[in-house]
Structure formats: C-alpha cells, structure tokens
Scaffold this motif. Structure first.
Motif, PDB file in Angstrom:
ATOM      1  N   SER A 261     -93.004-121.074 -13.043  1.00 51.71           N
ATOM      2  CA  SER A 261     -93.647-119.751 -13.035  1.00 51.71           C
ATOM      3  C   SER A 261     -95.130-119.849 -13.341  1.00 51.71           C
ATOM      4  N   ILE A 262     -95.493-120.653 -14.351  1.00 53.51           N
ATOM      5  CA  ILE A 262     -96.916-120.747 -14.684  1.00 53.51           C
ATOM      6  C   ILE A 262     -97.664-121.542 -13.622  1.00 53.51           C
ATOM      7  N   GLU A 264     -96.978-121.426 -10.401  1.00 48.39           N
ATOM      8  CA  GLU A 264     -97.200-120.467  -9.316  1.00 48.39           C
ATOM      9  C   GLU A 264     -98.303-119.480  -9.686  1.00 48.39           C
ATOM     10  N   ALA A 265     -98.287-118.999 -10.937  1.00 49.55           N
ATOM     11  CA  ALA A 265     -99.308-118.044 -11.363  1.00 49.55           C
ATOM     12  C   ALA A 265    -100.699-118.672 -11.326  1.00 49.55           C
ATOM     13  N   ARG A 269    -103.802-117.483  -9.003  1.00 47.97           N
ATOM     14  CA  ARG A 269    -105.058-117.034  -9.603  1.00 47.97           C
ATOM     15  C   ARG A 269    -106.239-117.892  -9.131  1.00 47.97           C
ATOM     16  N   ALA A 461     -95.872-115.503 -18.739  1.00 47.69           N
ATOM     17  CA  ALA A 461     -96.455-115.041 -17.472  1.00 47.69           C
ATOM     18  C   ALA A 461     -95.587-113.986 -16.804  1.00 47.69           C
ATOM     19  N   ARG A 462     -94.274-113.976 -17.130  1.00 46.11           N
ATOM     20  CA  ARG A 462     -93.390-112.977 -16.537  1.00 46.11           C
ATOM     21  C   ARG A 462     -93.720-111.565 -17.018  1.00 46.11           C
ATOM     22  N   PRO A 465     -99.136-111.850 -17.504  1.00 41.57           N
ATOM     23  CA  PRO A 465     -99.787-112.981 -16.823  1.00 41.57           C
ATOM     24  C   PRO A 465    -101.229-113.208 -17.242  1.00 41.57           C
ATOM     25  N   LEU A 469    -102.428-116.851 -18.530  1.00 46.50           N
ATOM     26  CA  LEU A 469    -103.450-117.619 -17.813  1.00 46.50           C
ATOM     27  C   LEU A 469    -104.691-117.841 -18.674  1.00 46.50           C
TER      28      LEU A 469
END
Length: 594
Positions: A261-262, A264-265, A269, A461-462, A465, A469
């Motif tokens: 998840s992080i 992808e985030a 970004r 991040a869910r 975010p 970040l």
C-alpha cells in the motif's frame, strides 16, 4: 491536524511499535519500541508482545500509551492501527483452470493481497487427481482462492476443482471449529453451483470474475475479499487476535499488503516507477509499481536466517563467494552460512561474517528479483485455441505470451528494506548490495527503509495518506543517492562515463573508467544539475549524453560503469581483486557511518 497514531507491526519474531504525530506543523515519527512476538508458546497471546512493545514506546516518549491503546472511552488522543505477519502470515491455496491464465491471475491477486501462496492447483498442471488431493490435504491453508474460466465459458472444469477441494477436505492452520473461507472469483455462470457444492464444508464468498475476458484482469474485488476475510475469519482464530482486533481503529492488514500500500501511494505521489524489496529472515518480498500497475512476489525460502541454507543451495557457493573481497575456502564460507541455521537470530561477529552475510544477501535479493520478473507481466493480447476451447465458445485465435512489464531502464526509485539493508554498518554497503543484485540501468535512485517502518506507514496510508507520505519522506526513507548505470560495455580501464554535478554555482566532476564504480559526493538534501557523457559503446536510452536534476543522498552520486550485462571474472585471483576494488570504490568517498 488530526490525532496522533500508535501503530504496531506484529512480525513473526518481533513486534514493532511506533508513534506518529504532529511536530512543527507536520506529521513526524515521535518514538519507537519493540519486543518479542508472543503468538506461540508459552504465551500464545499476541497482545502480550504488543503491550510489551508499546511499554517500551511509552518509555521512549514519556507517555502512557498502553492505556491509550486498550481504552475505548471515546476520548483517546491517539488512534491505534496494526499490521501482522505473525504465525507465518496469511497463507492462501490457489485453484484455477489453467496455469497460464486464470490460475496465474489468481496467484497475482493473492500476492497483491498480502498472501503467501502455499500451492497453485490447476486443471492442466500435469498432476493426477489423487496428487492434487494430497497436496491440498497437506497444505493447511488460512484461505482458498478459486478462479475458474472466463465469463460465458465452460463451467465443468470449475466444478471439477470444487470436487477435488471437497475430496481433500484440508484442515485450517488455526483452530478446528470453523469453516475455511473460500473466495470464488471465476466464471459468474458457475457461481450458484460453486456455492451449492462447497457451502457445507467451507464459508464461500463470491466476488466478480478476476479474469472476465482473456485480455482483462480485475484483481481488486478478490484482493478486497482477502483483506475482509483475513480480519473476520483468520485473525479471530489466531491466539489473542480477537482482543487485538477490538483495540484497533481499522482493519489489521497483512504486513506485505501494508508494504504494498505504501509503495503504491509513494509511486502515485511521486509519479514514478518504483521497485521495492523487503528481505527478512525467512522470506523476501519484492514489490514493483510500473505505470500504475502493482506487482508483488514472495520468495518464501529466500531469507537471511531461517532460510540462509536454502539461499546457499539455490544460488550455489560459487555465486556467493564471487562477491567476497578476500580469499576464503568455499567450505569455510558454507560452514559460516550454515552455522546461522543453528542460531538464526545471531548477528555477524566479525568482518568476515559481515562480508559473507552481505554476499549471501546479494544472492537472496538477486534470486528473489529474478522470480519477481516472472510475476511482473502484463496479459497476452489474444488467446490460443486450447484456452479458447476451455473458456469460450469460439476457437482458432492465435496465441501470444505474457509481456514482461519490468524493464530496469524504466525504474525511477529502488527501495531496500530488511535488516541486511537497513542495518548495514555503512550505507555504501547497502548501496553495493542493491547495485549487484538489481543491476539498475539508465538513471534511477536508491533509498533504504531506516527502521522497518514501511508496514506501519502502509496501514496508515489507508486512512491518512498525507501523514503516511510525510513520515515516509522525512523519517522512513534514507536516500542513498542517484544512480547512473549506462548500458553497453567498454574496454576495462578505458574511458567509461564522465559526470558533472553543478550545485549552488560550483561544479564537481568525476570520470569513471570502464569496469569501475565511482561515487561523486553530493550531500543529502542538496539539489544539483547532473550532466552525463558516455564513452565508447556505453549509452543511456540510446544516447551518449544525459542531463537531469537530482537530490543527493548518504552515499552520493553512484556511477556504475561496469556495463550491462555485467560480466564477472572467472579467474579466482582476478575475481577477488575485482570485488575488493568495487568495495573500495563504492565506499571510498560517499559511504557514511550510520
């Protein structure tokens, strides 16, 4: 700003707790603590280890955070989140019609959902029915994922898979009094029959077909179902997780899913293609986000403690010793590696042990990355006649194989995590391991996770975010520096690559000979305009020149003029001299003590 966050990651051996909150108008890491995980005997209660880790976090921050976690009076200053890979993580059995099509898509869905795949059973995998039944019966899964056929296609093969699963009747890994969750993500025409066939023994959930047509994948519904069932079924069976689930303000995510998840985030970004790796004691996870497409692979027996012997076997002693900057008999190198199996949590005792561990880590990373390349593929354009007969009513369409999505020349950022990389005594050592294992091409950047914080930031991040970040950039990722690695080859000792860095009006330059590694100092946080000139047959994106802007890191600007593909010396004397040279060159000017 919103409330602060207490976040734990319940690992297989260690539970790590961090506190994230506002400082000077932005979210930052405020403290950390860790303790042994207590999912096994004598405790058999995961909350014991969680509270121990939070107690150490409380000691570091001076606040009573345990009360904040366990209290549900609605007046808490903190929100509590958690991830988990304790007890071996989420283990999924995958069933599909054909190995190349729906079973392959199902495996990608499971991997993206944070699972370790126990086995992939397919109608065309060459095993007799009794062998498939035996494999399923011995797997003890947390969950089963079934994919079966394209929408509108044949349903007979799907029902055959269901019959095999019923005949095997596997036992769950945790507990004996509940039905194993089964996710059906296949041909929608078979959904009712699948429920009818399996519901007596399994808890069946139907989601949209993850491969509705041959050239389209829809993996998100299956991944979401994996997360939901992980919480509602699997976590409730593990010792202490029902209590932990009551404490958290959100879902407990599988650790690999949180790291994904992080990743992808961060890729979204930064608008970048990202490659990440998490090398652990038993497994190595590799993640990539390429043009917005997320891929994950799990090398279940590629680790630095419990799986050290397997890395040695898979790689071969010759490939391990090629990275050592000194002579040492191969049997002694093997003995030192295998001794790790006796005491898996031990740390290197001397310089020789450290070099051997880093050579082994390089091979574990290389092998895991090779496996990841097989996962990071896009779909074939059209089906072959066999697949067409199995899935649809039309025939005679020409076949084409999957297209590899991962080209190292397209990667912008490579992130390393895990003890071997994050806790290397010098950052330049981590950079050299990543350089040798991944062989980046063109222009990219290296970074390492400072304290294994990416799982925590992934679950954060869910729900927030921006906070995740912010901490990722300021406290988690340690930039090592930009990497310049031209393709082509040159004459060893001849002209290779010339690099100029222009920073605040001052210019620093370096010329790196072919076959060498060079480091041009550029402090962390310093922005520079970098000009590259390649000599001989070296090139970057088919050009002999390149210019870009970059930020410095702990190592500096890393220039790899060894060529692509990398060709290593075969003569033992030359091999050792070459490895020693690269170690000196990589750490000579930029590597900083931690």
């Amino acid at each position: 700003m919103h409330d602060s966050y207490i976040i734990t990651d319940v690992g297989s051996t260690t539970t790590k707790a961090i506190l994230i909150g506002p400082r000077n108008g932005e979210y930052r890491l405020l403290g950390r603590g860790e303790a042994s995980t207590t999912v096994e005997k004598p405790y058999e209660d995961v909350t014991v280890g969680v509270l121990n880790a939070i107690a150490r976090l409380s000691a570091a921050t001076g606040e009573d955070l345990a009360r904040a976690v366990t209290s549900k009076n609605g007046q808490r200053r903190y929100r509590y989140l958690s991830t988990s890979s304790a007890g071996g993580g989420l283990q999924v059995l995958v069933l599909g019609l054909t190995s190349r099509v729906t079973a392959e898509s199902a495996a990608r869905a499971a991997l993206g959902g944070g699972a370790i795949i126990l086995n992939v059973i397919a109608s065309d995998d060459g095993r007799q029915s009794f062998a498939k039944i035996d494999a399923i019966r011995n797997s003890r899964p947390d969950m089963v994922l079934i994919s079966g056929g394209l929408d509108g296609g044949n349903i007979d093969f799907v029902l055959e898979l269901c019959d095999i699963l019923n005949a095997a009747n596997p036992m769950p890994r945790f507990g004996r009094d509940y039905k194993i969750p089964v996710i059906y993500a296949g041909n929608r025409a078979a959904s009712a029959l699948v429920i009818d066939t399996l519901s007596d023994r399994y808890d069946v959930t139907v989601v949209p077909n993850l491969r509705p047509t041959f050239d389209r994948e829809e993996l998100l519904p299956a991944r979401n179902a994996i997360h939901e069932l992980f919480m509602s079924h699997v976590m409730k069976q593990a010792p202490g997780y029902e209590t932990l689930s009551a404490w958290v303000d959100g879902d407990i995510l599988p650790t690999p899913a949180a790291v994904g998840s992080i990743m992808e985030a961060a890729a979204l970004r930064k608008k970048a293609n990202v490659l990440g790796v998490d090398i652990g004691g038993a497994t190595t996870d590799v993640f990539s986000v390429i043009e917005g497409m997320f891929f994950r692979s799990v090398s279940a027996n590629m680790g630095m403690s419990y799986s050290a012997g397997n890395v040695l076997v898979e790689s071969g002693i010759d490939k391990v010793v090629r990275w050592l900057p000194f002579h040492l008999p191969q049997n002694e190198v093997a003995d030192r590696i295998l001794t790790k199996l006796i005491n898996p949590t031990s740390l290197p005792e001397d310089h020789l042990d450290l070099c051997i561990e880093q050579a082994l880590a390089t091979e574990a990373l290389r092998l895991s990355f090779d496996q990841h390349r097989q996962v990071a593929t896009t779909l074939p354009r059209r089906a072959g006649s066999l697949e067409t007969r199995l899935f649809t009513r039309s025939e005679g369409v020409a076949a084409s194989g999957p297209v590899k999505a991962l080209d190292m020349g397209d990667i912008d950022l490579i992130i390393g995590s895990g003890g071997a990389l994050s806790h290397a005594p010098r950052r330049s050592q981590a950079a050299l391991m990543m350089l040798n294992a991944f062989l980046p091409e063109g222009i990219s950047s290296f970074a390492v996770d400072s304290i294994f914080m990416m799982p925590h930031l992934g679950v954060l991040a869910r729900i927030d975010p921006d906070a995740a970040l912010s901490v990722l950039d300021k406290d988690c990722l340690v930039p090592l520096g930009p990497v310049i690695a031209p393709q082509g080859t040159g004459v060893s000792g001849g002209p290779g690559v010339s690099v100029r860095a222009i920073h605040q009006g001052a210019t620093r330059s370096i010329q790196v000979q072919a076959g060498d590694i060079g480091v041009l100092p550029l402090p962390r946080g310093a922005n520079a305009r970098i000009q590259v000139e390649c000599h001989g047959s070296f090139h970057i994106s088919s050009s002999s020149r390149a210019e870009f802007k970059a930020e410095g890191g702990e190592v500096g600007i890393i220039i790899d003029a060894r060529g692509r593909p990398l060709v290593l010396r075969q003569d033992p004397e030359e091999r050792v001299a070459e490895a020693r040279k690269w170690v000196q060159q990589a750490g000579m000017t930029g590597g900083q003590d931690k």
